[in-house]
Design a protein around this motif. Structure first.
Motif, PDB file in Angstrom:
ATOM      1  N   ILE A  87      -6.925   2.584  -4.756  1.00 44.17           N
ATOM      2  CA  ILE A  87      -5.807   2.398  -6.376  1.00 44.17           C
ATOM      3  C   ILE A  87      -4.933   2.524  -6.647  1.00 44.17           C
ATOM      4  O   ILE A  87      -4.308   3.159  -7.705  1.00 44.17           O
ATOM      5  CB  ILE A  87      -7.110   1.560  -7.213  1.00 44.17           C
ATOM      6  N   GLY A  88      -5.708   4.328  -6.588  1.00 46.67           N
ATOM      7  CA  GLY A  88      -4.603   5.113  -6.789  1.00 46.67           C
ATOM      8  C   GLY A  88      -4.305   5.671  -5.804  1.00 46.67           C
ATOM      9  O   GLY A  88      -2.699   6.353  -6.628  1.00 46.67           O
ATOM     10  N   LEU A  89      -4.001   5.433  -5.202  1.00 49.53           N
ATOM     11  CA  LEU A  89      -3.056   5.078  -3.114  1.00 49.53           C
ATOM     12  C   LEU A  89      -1.795   4.021  -4.277  1.00 49.53           C
ATOM     13  O   LEU A  89      -0.311   4.806  -4.279  1.00 49.53           O
ATOM     14  CB  LEU A  89      -2.886   4.863  -1.921  1.00 49.53           C
ATOM     15  N   GLN A  90      -2.165   2.865  -4.544  1.00 44.66           N
ATOM     16  CA  GLN A  90      -1.167   2.139  -4.857  1.00 44.66           C
ATOM     17  C   GLN A  90      -0.366   2.804  -5.775  1.00 44.66           C
ATOM     18  O   GLN A  90       0.711   2.327  -6.129  1.00 44.66           O
ATOM     19  CB  GLN A  90      -2.100   0.729  -5.504  1.00 44.66           C
ATOM     20  N   MET A  91      -0.913   3.341  -6.976  1.00 45.10           N
ATOM     21  CA  MET A  91      -0.313   3.960  -8.560  1.00 45.10           C
ATOM     22  C   MET A  91       0.263   4.615  -7.839  1.00 45.10           C
ATOM     23  O   MET A  91       1.569   4.782  -8.314  1.00 45.10           O
ATOM     24  CB  MET A  91      -1.459   4.437  -9.214  1.00 45.10           C
ATOM     25  N   ALA A  92       0.606   5.754  -6.822  1.00 39.58           N
ATOM     26  CA  ALA A  92       1.222   7.088  -6.751  1.00 39.58           C
ATOM     27  C   ALA A  92       2.597   6.399  -5.937  1.00 39.58           C
ATOM     28  O   ALA A  92       3.771   6.282  -5.584  1.00 39.58           O
ATOM     29  CB  ALA A  92       0.411   7.822  -5.222  1.00 39.58           C
ATOM     30  N   SER A  93       1.987   4.874  -4.887  1.00 45.17           N
ATOM     31  CA  SER A  93       3.232   4.365  -4.003  1.00 45.17           C
ATOM     32  C   SER A  93       4.225   3.735  -5.343  1.00 45.17           C
ATOM     33  O   SER A  93       5.517   3.662  -4.668  1.00 45.17           O
ATOM     34  CB  SER A  93       2.354   3.407  -3.117  1.00 45.17           C
TER      35      SER A  93
END
Length: 390
Positions: free
Chosen positions: A330-336
């Motif tokens: 989810i952290g990576l999804q937010m960054a993307s």
């Protein structure tokens, strides 16, 4: 538990409030600052860039700070950014205050999404993001009123006052978080790192799909009022500003409907239906009809279709990739997501200066199709990965 859900919904109202102010106020701000129309993209890019940093750091932050404290600190940063924007009299000043403005969004977004994905149903997740839409619909109205009775600065100042009220509610609600505190701490203590989760099947195409989704969404957030200002002549300044709420109203409607049906249909079906509705709205905006009404309805339909996509992708993370991977995913999804929000509205700003803002629906079409194709590919990758484990 019901009171805690209500507070979490209010937190997402606060998350949505700042997001549509720049797009709604930019036509008036641009004229006062004396800069080209594309310069809104650079401010938006800076806000989003800081949000990317915050989102990438969120897995580490969540291990060190409980969700409730991340919420308090993030809202404080957002208030600082809003007040800073309200006193900015020169273009360069917006870049200074874009730092807290953006940092306040990433960690709170990732932590609350992870918290809800692990502890609540898809219905709660959709209603949660519906309340994001409530905040995002309110702020163009605030900006429109400010432009009518004062100046754009007041739109940011009034929004900061509302955020302060929400912050006080969050402080008073701190004891409500105790129920899931232990379980949430255990999940986060076992969570994997960002590098490890990128090797999980389906994660990379999901991240690129999220980038594509937010590229279209953020372009609508920033450029919808400008689209009407240029393509539909004769509209008043406050009317143009209020059109910033069209996409947000659609998002809110789509998520409200999804909240009632998500547990029955499931996340993947909701996404497919949503993208189909989004494509129908894009076609409406493409129609060569001079009156603004058809395009206005089209943007509402686009927002309605987009509505379930974001929360459904977030809610699928623990199921698709495992609870121990969900915080990092989810952290990576937010960054993307914020990478799409950072670069694609800016790119569109430059393209529309060369080709005209009339290319906007075609730009949105490209990202809608990319979003759909990459998500379908990710489902197949996840299925293959699960078969290999068995």
């Amino acid at each position: 538990m019901g009171f805690l859900i209500a507070v979490i919904y209010l937190i997402f109202v606060s998350l949505g409030l700042p997001d549509s102010l720049l797009g709604s106020g930019w036509p008036a701000m641009q004229a006062e600052l004396g800069v080209p129309s594309s310069y809104a993209g650079y401010i938006s890019m800076t806000i989003s860039f800081m949000t990317i940093i915050s989102a990438l750091l969120s897995p580490r932050i969540m291990k060190k700070l409980q969700t409730k404290w991340i919420v308090i600190l993030s809202i404080l940063l957002t208030i600082l950014g809003l007040v800073g924007f309200s006193v900015s009299g020169a273009y360069w000043m917006f870049f200074v205050f874009a730092v807290p403005y953006g940092l306040g969004a990433g960690a709170i977004d990732a932590s609350i999404n992870n918290y809800v994905a692990n502890h609540f149903s898809g219905s709660v997740m959709n209603f949660l993001h519906c309340f994001y839409g409530v905040g995002a619909v309110i702020s163009p109205i605030i900006m429109g009123l400010a432009l009518k009775v004062a100046r754009w600065n007041e739109g940011y100042r009034w929004t900061a006052c509302i955020q302060t009220g929400i912050l006080l509610v969050c402080i008073l609600s701190l004891p409500l978080w105790k129920k899931n505190e232990q379980q949430n701490t255990e999940i986060l203590s076992e969570s994997t790192g960002i590098r490890e989760v990128t090797k999980v099947p389906g994660v990379i195409p999901t991240l690129i799909a999220f980038f594509a989704y937010c590229a279209g969404e953020a372009t609508c957030f920033l450029w919808t009022p400008s689209y009407f200002a240029i393509e539909k002549q004769g509209l008043r300044a406050e009317q143009i500003a209020s059109f910033g709420s069209l996409i947000f109203g659609g998002l809110m409607l789509g998520r409200l409907i999804s909240g009632f049906v998500s547990d029955k249909l499931g996340d993947r079906v909701l996404i497919r239906i949503g993208i189909a509705v989004e494509l129908a709205g894009i076609v409406m905006v493409m129609l060569p009809i001079p009156h603004y009404l058809v395009s206005a309805i089209g943007f509402v339909v686009i927002g309605t279709g987009m509505g379930p996509v974001y929360p459904a992708i977030q809610h699928m993370a623990p199921e698709n990739f495992g609870k121990r991977n969900s915080a990092a995913v989810i952290g990576l999804q937010m960054a993307s997501a914020y990478a799409g929000s950072t670069f694609m509205p800016m790119l569109f700003g430059n393209l529309q200066q060369w080709l005209g803002i009339g290319i906007m629906p075609y730009y949105l079409l490209l990202f809608a199709l990319l979003n759909f194709g990459l998500l379908e590919y990710s489902y197949k990758a996840i299925k293959i990965g699960e078969a290999q484990i068995r």
